[in-house]
Design a protein around this motif. Structure first.
Motif, PDB file in Angstrom:
ATOM      1  N   SER A  12       0.856  -1.186   0.000  1.00 56.80           N
ATOM      2  CA  SER A  12       0.000   0.000   0.000  1.00 56.80           C
ATOM      3  C   SER A  12       0.892   1.235   0.000  1.00 56.80           C
ATOM      4  N   GLY A  13       0.254   2.369  -0.107  1.00 55.55           N
ATOM      5  CA  GLY A  13       0.980   3.625  -0.143  1.00 55.55           C
ATOM      6  C   GLY A  13       0.813   4.289  -1.496  1.00 55.55           C
ATOM      7  N   VAL A  14       1.062   5.578  -1.509  1.00 56.18           N
ATOM      8  CA  VAL A  14       0.911   6.368  -2.734  1.00 56.18           C
ATOM      9  C   VAL A  14       2.263   6.954  -3.099  1.00 56.18           C
ATOM     10  N   GLU A  16       4.316   9.350  -6.290  1.00 53.22           N
ATOM     11  CA  GLU A  16       4.115  10.279  -7.403  1.00 53.22           C
ATOM     12  C   GLU A  16       4.914   9.766  -8.594  1.00 53.22           C
ATOM     13  N   PRO A  40      -0.506  10.594  -8.971  1.00 54.86           N
ATOM     14  CA  PRO A  40      -0.411   9.628  -7.869  1.00 54.86           C
ATOM     15  C   PRO A  40      -0.717   8.202  -8.333  1.00 54.86           C
ATOM     16  N   LEU A  41       0.015   7.260  -7.785  1.00 59.42           N
ATOM     17  CA  LEU A  41      -0.282   5.850  -7.959  1.00 59.42           C
ATOM     18  C   LEU A  41      -0.443   5.261  -6.568  1.00 59.42           C
ATOM     19  N   ASP A  42      -1.639   4.761  -6.298  1.00 57.80           N
ATOM     20  CA  ASP A  42      -1.933   4.125  -5.019  1.00 57.80           C
ATOM     21  C   ASP A  42      -1.729   2.622  -5.194  1.00 57.80           C
ATOM     22  N   PHE A  43      -0.726   2.066  -4.539  1.00 54.99           N
ATOM     23  CA  PHE A  43      -0.440   0.652  -4.691  1.00 54.99           C
ATOM     24  C   PHE A  43      -1.609  -0.220  -4.234  1.00 54.99           C
ATOM     25  N   SER A  45      -4.513   0.146  -5.123  1.00 52.28           N
ATOM     26  CA  SER A  45      -5.428   0.018  -6.261  1.00 52.28           C
ATOM     27  C   SER A  45      -5.074  -1.159  -7.166  1.00 52.28           C
ATOM     28  N   VAL A 112      -5.611   8.209 -13.996  1.00 48.97           N
ATOM     29  CA  VAL A 112      -5.352   9.153 -12.902  1.00 48.97           C
ATOM     30  C   VAL A 112      -4.984  10.496 -13.505  1.00 48.97           C
TER      31      VAL A 112
END
Length: 123
Positions: A12-14, A16, A40-43, A45, A112
């Motif tokens: 998890s985590g976001v 850039e 942003p990329l949210d892991f 997701s 995104v």
């Protein structure tokens, strides 16, 4: 490019991810140039299958080296070009004069920043 290897993918985590645009495309390889923008990329997701594909060795030699974000419409268009014809080919990109095989991170594309999708760079 956001450097990342399979062993370093967080659950998890976001982060850039830098955006890139195609400076040229010869029907097989695109030369990508960085834009100023990051998205942003949210892991969290990523599905389990998405992560499995990211960490797997592709074609017995290609491993994840980093991430970039590209325009979704551009990506769809070039993937149609390389997948059409008698022999479909993988999409290649050059980032900072280094060639990579590229693939979307999400099996169901996730847009995104209004128009970008994150892709993995494999080498």
């Amino acid at each position: 490019m956001y450097p990342l290897v399979a062993a370093g993918i967080p659950a998890s985590g976001v982060v850039e991810v830098p955006c890139y645009a195609a400076a040229s495309f010869n029907g097989r390889t695109a030369v990508l140039r960085p834009e100023v923008r990051r998205v942003p990329l949210d892991f969290a997701s990523l599905s389990e299958r998405d992560v499995e594909l990211m960490v797997s060795v592709r074609a017995e030699e290609w491993v994840l080296r980093g991430l970039v974000a590209v325009d979704v419409d551009w990506l769809v268009g070039v993937l149609e070009v390389v997948s059409s014809g008698p022999q479909p080919r993988p999409l290649g990109v050059e980032v900072d004069d280094v060639w990579f095989f590229v693939a979307p991170l999400h099996s169901v594309p996730t847009v995104v920043g209004g128009r970008y999708v994150a892709v993995g760079l494999y080498r």
